[in-house]
Write an enzyme that holds these catalytic residues in place. Structure first.
Site, mmCIF file in Angstrom:
data_model
loop_
_atom_site.group_PDB
_atom_site.id
_atom_site.type_symbol
_atom_site.label_atom_id
_atom_site.label_comp_id
_atom_site.label_asym_id
_atom_site.label_seq_id
_atom_site.Cartn_x
_atom_site.Cartn_y
_atom_site.Cartn_z
ATOM 1 N N VAL A 1 3.605 4.090 -1.076
ATOM 2 C CA VAL A 1 3.876 4.825 -2.309
ATOM 3 C C VAL A 1 5.334 5.288 -2.336
ATOM 4 C CG1 VAL A 1 1.468 5.599 -2.492
ATOM 5 C CG2 VAL A 1 3.110 7.049 -1.268
ATOM 6 N N HIS B 1 -1.434 1.451 -4.359
ATOM 7 C CA HIS B 1 -1.780 2.869 -4.206
ATOM 8 C C HIS B 1 -0.894 3.805 -5.009
ATOM 9 C CE1 HIS B 1 -3.908 1.858 -0.117
ATOM 10 N NE2 HIS B 1 -4.599 1.478 -1.173
ATOM 11 N N SER C 1 -2.434 -0.753 9.255
ATOM 12 C CA SER C 1 -3.489 -0.613 10.260
ATOM 13 C C SER C 1 -4.731 -1.405 9.861
ATOM 14 C CB SER C 1 -3.839 0.863 10.462
ATOM 15 O OG SER C 1 -4.264 1.433 9.239
ATOM 16 N N CYS D 1 -1.756 18.935 -22.609
ATOM 17 C CA CYS D 1 -3.077 19.572 -22.660
ATOM 18 C C CYS D 1 -3.208 20.791 -21.746
ATOM 19 C CB CYS D 1 -4.176 18.562 -22.335
ATOM 20 S SG CYS D 1 -4.312 18.182 -20.583
ATOM 21 N N ASN E 1 2.992 -6.374 13.617
ATOM 22 C CA ASN E 1 2.622 -4.986 13.919
ATOM 23 C C ASN E 1 2.726 -4.795 15.428
ATOM 24 O OD1 ASN E 1 1.188 -2.492 14.306
ATOM 25 N ND2 ASN E 1 0.083 -2.858 12.386
ATOM 26 N N CYS F 1 0.402 20.154 -17.547
ATOM 27 C CA CYS F 1 0.627 19.106 -18.548
ATOM 28 C C CYS F 1 1.176 19.683 -19.855
ATOM 29 C CB CYS F 1 -0.699 18.388 -18.813
ATOM 30 S SG CYS F 1 -0.599 17.141 -20.085
ATOM 31 N N GLN G 1 0.848 -1.189 0.000
ATOM 32 C CA GLN G 1 0.000 0.000 0.000
ATOM 33 C C GLN G 1 0.886 1.243 0.000
ATOM 34 O OE1 GLN G 1 -3.477 -0.520 3.002
ATOM 35 N NE2 GLN G 1 -1.861 -1.891 3.662
HETATM 36 P P1 NAD Z 1 -1.185 3.460 8.608
HETATM 37 O O1 NAD Z 1 -0.409 4.705 8.814
HETATM 38 O O2 NAD Z 1 -2.658 3.505 8.698
HETATM 39 O O3 NAD Z 1 -0.713 2.369 9.707
HETATM 40 C C1 NAD Z 1 0.617 2.060 9.953
HETATM 41 C C2 NAD Z 1 0.674 0.820 10.834
HETATM 42 O O4 NAD Z 1 2.035 0.458 11.013
HETATM 43 C C3 NAD Z 1 0.086 1.008 12.229
HETATM 44 O O5 NAD Z 1 -0.849 -0.034 12.478
HETATM 45 C C4 NAD Z 1 1.300 0.893 13.157
HETATM 46 O O6 NAD Z 1 0.980 0.256 14.384
HETATM 47 C C5 NAD Z 1 2.244 0.038 12.344
HETATM 48 N N1 NAD Z 1 3.669 0.190 12.634
HETATM 49 C C6 NAD Z 1 4.339 1.269 13.113
HETATM 50 N N2 NAD Z 1 5.655 1.001 13.198
HETATM 51 C C7 NAD Z 1 5.825 -0.267 12.757
HETATM 52 C C8 NAD Z 1 6.963 -1.101 12.591
HETATM 53 N N3 NAD Z 1 8.210 -0.700 12.892
HETATM 54 N N4 NAD Z 1 6.776 -2.359 12.095
HETATM 55 C C9 NAD Z 1 5.530 -2.798 11.777
HETATM 56 N N5 NAD Z 1 4.427 -2.048 11.917
HETATM 57 C C10 NAD Z 1 4.579 -0.799 12.398
HETATM 58 O O7 NAD Z 1 -0.696 2.861 7.244
HETATM 59 P P2 NAD Z 1 -1.410 1.926 6.175
HETATM 60 O O8 NAD Z 1 -2.097 0.798 6.858
HETATM 61 O O9 NAD Z 1 -0.353 1.639 5.169
HETATM 62 O O10 NAD Z 1 -2.581 2.771 5.486
HETATM 63 C C11 NAD Z 1 -2.605 4.130 5.288
HETATM 64 C C12 NAD Z 1 -2.461 4.654 3.877
HETATM 65 O O11 NAD Z 1 -1.409 5.566 3.945
HETATM 66 C C13 NAD Z 1 -2.056 3.716 2.781
HETATM 67 O O12 NAD Z 1 -2.921 3.919 1.739
HETATM 68 C C14 NAD Z 1 -0.658 4.153 2.316
HETATM 69 O O13 NAD Z 1 -0.628 4.242 0.908
HETATM 70 C C15 NAD Z 1 -0.516 5.540 2.854
HETATM 71 N N6 NAD Z 1 0.819 5.896 3.391
HETATM 72 C C16 NAD Z 1 1.959 5.449 2.796
HETATM 73 C C17 NAD Z 1 3.195 5.778 3.327
HETATM 74 C C18 NAD Z 1 4.428 5.241 2.650
HETATM 75 O O14 NAD Z 1 4.412 5.015 1.442
HETATM 76 N N7 NAD Z 1 5.524 4.999 3.401
HETATM 77 C C19 NAD Z 1 3.295 6.560 4.471
HETATM 78 C C20 NAD Z 1 2.109 7.016 5.057
HETATM 79 C C21 NAD Z 1 0.885 6.658 4.514
HETATM 80 ZN ZN ZN Z 2 -2.848 16.482 -20.020
#
Ligand code: NAD
Ligand code: ZN
Length: 256
Positions: free
Chosen positions: A103, A119, A195, A156, A219, A153, A101
């Site tokens: 990015v 994502h 999460s 366009c 987690n 862009c 998930q």
């Molecule tokens: P979230 O922020 O909702 O949850 C993060 C989870 O990671 C929490 O449950 C937390 O307890 C756990 N966590 C914290 N430290 C940890 C560790 N060291 N090891 C394992 N787990 C740990 O993130 P999500 O569930 O990915 O969903 C939120 C959305 O946010 C997604 O769509 C994602 O694309 C986006 N997002 C991405 C990034 C990234 O690309 N790094 C950063 C922030 C949010």
């Molecule tokens: Zn365009």
């Protein structure tokens, strides 16, 4: 010391089909803030208020400022032991799929091969109207024209936006279909650092378990998924995954 159950090790010994679903938590120890963490300057905004098309069209400067800040932050961090352990783990199974998930591009930098990005990726951008693709390096090199810090862009003239899935948007169809297929076929499914609240990714572990997979969560905090898992590690991914990679290496080389 992390220890793994015989049931889990036995499954891993006899299967090729493993899925790992990752979320922001795996990148936390690299220094990428999770959405549930403290974002300093950006604390006063909720991600839901910035990561959506409506907010972008209303105030593209603000949303671009947030993404430019995140992209810069990500550029200056490195994959951690958790990311690298997943590269090793991939190499032990012929049908290993990493579904992320995130990015942040860190799985790609670490070297995983089969990655499904649910994502999008913050290093790519696209036109809101014609879908023209622009790499972030091109934006930074000034190849794409910017007005008031908002790129437009070359094809366009509409606004360029990050190529990530925002709240309220559909996931890329091919990515979610492939992820669902992999989850259905998995014999072991790992949910790592997520999460487990963002759909449709949050349903993948249920799909896997419903088709017979052994479900493992890594987690430090409990999530809505915790009570349905077969095994849970209440610790960081950077601690559990390297230990797991060592276990798998020991037993897979012994049984081959
Ligand atoms: P979230 O922020 O909702 O949850 C993060 C989870 O990671 C929490 O449950 C937390 O307890 C756990 N966590 C914290 N430290 C940890 C560790 N060291 N090891 C394992 N787990 C740990 O993130 P999500 O569930 O990915 O969903 C939120 C959305 O946010 C997604 O769509 C994602 O694309 C986006 N997002 C991405 C990034 C990234 O690309 N790094 C950063 C922030 C949010
Ligand atoms: Zn365009």
């Amino acid at each position: 010391m992390v220890s793994f159950s015989e049931r889990l090790l036995d499954r891993l010994r006899h299967t090729e089909s493993v899925v790992a679903l990752t979320g922001a938590g795996i990148s936390a120890s690299s220094g990428v803030p999770t959405f549930r963490g403290k974002d300093g300057l950006w604390n006063k905004f909720r991600p839901e208020e910035l990561a959506n098309l409506h907010a972008f069209l209303k105030n593209p400067e603000l949303v671009w400022e947030w993404y430019s800040w995140r992209r810069e932050l990500i550029r200056n961090v490195k994959p951690n032991l958790g990311h690298y352990a997943l590269v090793d783990i991939e190499s032990y199974f012929s049908e290993f799929t990493l579904v992320t998930q995130n990015v942040d591009n860190l799985h790609q930098v670490a070297g995983n091969k089969r990655i499904i990005e649910l994502h999008g990726n913050i290093m790519r951008n696209k036109c809101v109207d014609c879908n023209y693709q622009v790499a972030s390096q091109e934006l930074e090199a000034g190849i794409v024209a910017e007005e008031k810090k908002i790129p437009t862009c070359p094809q366009c003239g509409s606004l360029i936006r990050p190529d990530v899935v925002w709240f309220g948007e559909m996931l890329p169809e091919e990515a979610i279909t492939r992820a669902q297929e992999a989850a259905s076929a998995a014999e072991v499914f790992f949910s790592i650092g997520t999460s487990s609240t963002v759909e449709p990714a949050a349903s993948l572990p249920y799909l896997a378990k419903g088709n017979g997979a052994y479900l493992v969560e890594i987690n430090p905090d409990e999530t809505p998924l915790s009570s349905v898992t077969n095994e849970r590690f209440a610790a960081g991914a950077d601690e559990v995954l390297p230990a797991l990679a060592i276990e798998i290496e020991k037993m897979r080389s012994r049984y081959r």
